[in-house]
Design an enzyme around this catalytic site. Structure first.
Site, PDB file in Angstrom:
ATOM      1  N   CYS A 233     -42.340  13.663 -12.053  1.00  0.00           N
ATOM      2  CA  CYS A 233     -43.172  14.296 -11.032  1.00  0.00           C
ATOM      3  C   CYS A 233     -43.317  13.341  -9.860  1.00  0.00           C
ATOM      4  CB  CYS A 233     -44.530  14.645 -11.608  1.00  0.00           C
ATOM      5  SG  CYS A 233     -45.597  15.377 -10.372  1.00  0.00           S
TER       6      CYS A 233
ATOM      7  N   GLY B 248     -41.030  15.873  -5.127  1.00  0.00           N
ATOM      8  CA  GLY B 248     -40.348  14.572  -5.118  1.00  0.00           C
ATOM      9  C   GLY B 248     -39.148  14.531  -6.052  1.00  0.00           C
TER      10      GLY B 248
END
Ligand SMILES: O=C(O)[C@H]1NCC[C@@H]1O
Length: 350
Positions: A101, A270
């Protein structure tokens, strides 16, 4: 900070769970600091499995209503087993536990320094924080000023790669589509708005979610994924719908990530930007150190990303990708449950 306290869990109303709340590009992050029962397991993947099998009711308690919402995201801090790591984290969302994450790493980089969890103290111009994630060790570099205030964060991904290009999948309502599949700490399918007959400016987010979710299901039923490090990493996390601008450009490129159970990322994602850059590099569309801006198609929030070096992931040609962004604090919470509360475990409306 005492997390994973030795707590004999009688029931949920015995627990007091403390969190720090942040967001990165609009995507929430609920950092679980204390209150979880002791987590067993030697490795982070074993701990992830243990939490999934034994404490999933706490994920729902924290992610679901009335304490959370359909698109809530969490980070459970655990003891690292990697000696290089300053901290280790399990990521959670409305369906389960992801392996990477990026928006959480950006927020946790600041959080780790601000809370004194890193071996280094904040010092200008930036300070390194090593974060052990289920996909591996992710190095974050946190901007610090001379007052010790933290700011923008950049992180270096695990080896990331194009898994399969131009895969034909039959998607109900959309016919046969070609998708790419890439890994950026988690596996994503990539499809363009053009292929779906959609547009970020004119279509509703719900239409993007419906289409992306169908693509995810079609790819899951068509493609068997594999990761050289562990079978625990080999699952399709979601589908990222892009504006199709894969060729390097100084102009930003937009995408929307739909992951887990139809969850919509409010930031550019991301781990998704990481996978997208790995895909573009593999196709010869960008070179090492060519930095691009990535924009979320809903909120307009931006990350930057660039491939910084080639490497291998098993037999895959891979790259390490640098992604940067800003995380911000939004508050802190202490969560409890009263024994008489019929909704104390939390609920979700699908
Ligand atoms: O930024 C990211 O990589 C994460 N944001 C939500 C979905 C991904 O795990």
């Amino acid at each position: 900070m005492a997390f994973n306290d030795e707590i004999a869990v009688m029931n949920i109303s015995d627990l007091v769970i403390k969190t720090t709340e942040m967001h990165t590009g609009g995507e929430p992050l609920r950092i679980v600091e204390s209150g979880y029962p002791k987590i067993s397991g030697e490795t982070i993947l074993e701990k992830r499995k243990f939490v999934k099998e034994n404490f999933d009711f706490l994920r729902k308690f924290l992610m679901f209503e009335p304490r959370g919402h359909f698109d809530m995201y969490g980070a459970l801090l655990i003891e690292p087993d990697n000696p290089e790591a300053d901290m280790a984290v399990l990521f959670m969302h409305n369906e389960g536990y992801s392996t990477m994450c990026g928006h959480a790493v950006i927020a946790l980089g600041r959080y780790a320094l601000d809370k004194g969890l890193a071996r280094h103290k904040p010092s200008p111009p930036e300070t390194e924080v090593n974060i052990q994630c289920p996909c591996g060790l992710v190095k974050a570099f946190v901007e610090c000023n001379h007052l010790g205030e933290t700011g923008r964060v950049r992180f270096h991904s695990v080896p990331s790669f194009l898994f399969a290009a131009d895969v034909k999948v039959s998607v109900p309502g959309y016919g046969e589509l070609q998708v790419d599949i890439a890994y950026g700490g988690a596996f994503y399918a990539f499809v363009t708005t053009e292929a779906l007959g959609l547009n970020f400016q004119t279509n509703k987010t719900s239409e993007i979610v419906d289409a992306a979710s169908k693509v995810t299901e079609a790819v899951k039923s068509t493609v068997k994924l594999h990761h050289p490090d562990s079978p625990d990493l080999a699952f399709l996390y979601g589908t990222i719908v892009t504006d199709g601008k894969e060729e390097f450009s100084q102009e930003p490129t937009a995408n929307i990530c739909v992951f887990a159970d139809r969850q919509v990322d409010r930031c550019p994602t991301g781990s998704g930007v990481t996978a997208r850059i790995a895909l573009q590099f593999a196709k010869g569309l960008i070179s090492i150190d060519q930095e691009r801006a990535f924009e979320n198609g809903c909120t307009g929030s931006r990350f930057t990303g660039k491939a910084i070096r080639s490497c291998k992931a098993g037999t895959h040609d891979a790259v390490v990708v640098e992604v940067s962004g800003n995380g911000y604090y939004t508050g802190s919470c202490t969560f409890i449950a009263e024994a008489k509360d019929m909704l104390k475990e939390g609920f979700i409306l699908n």
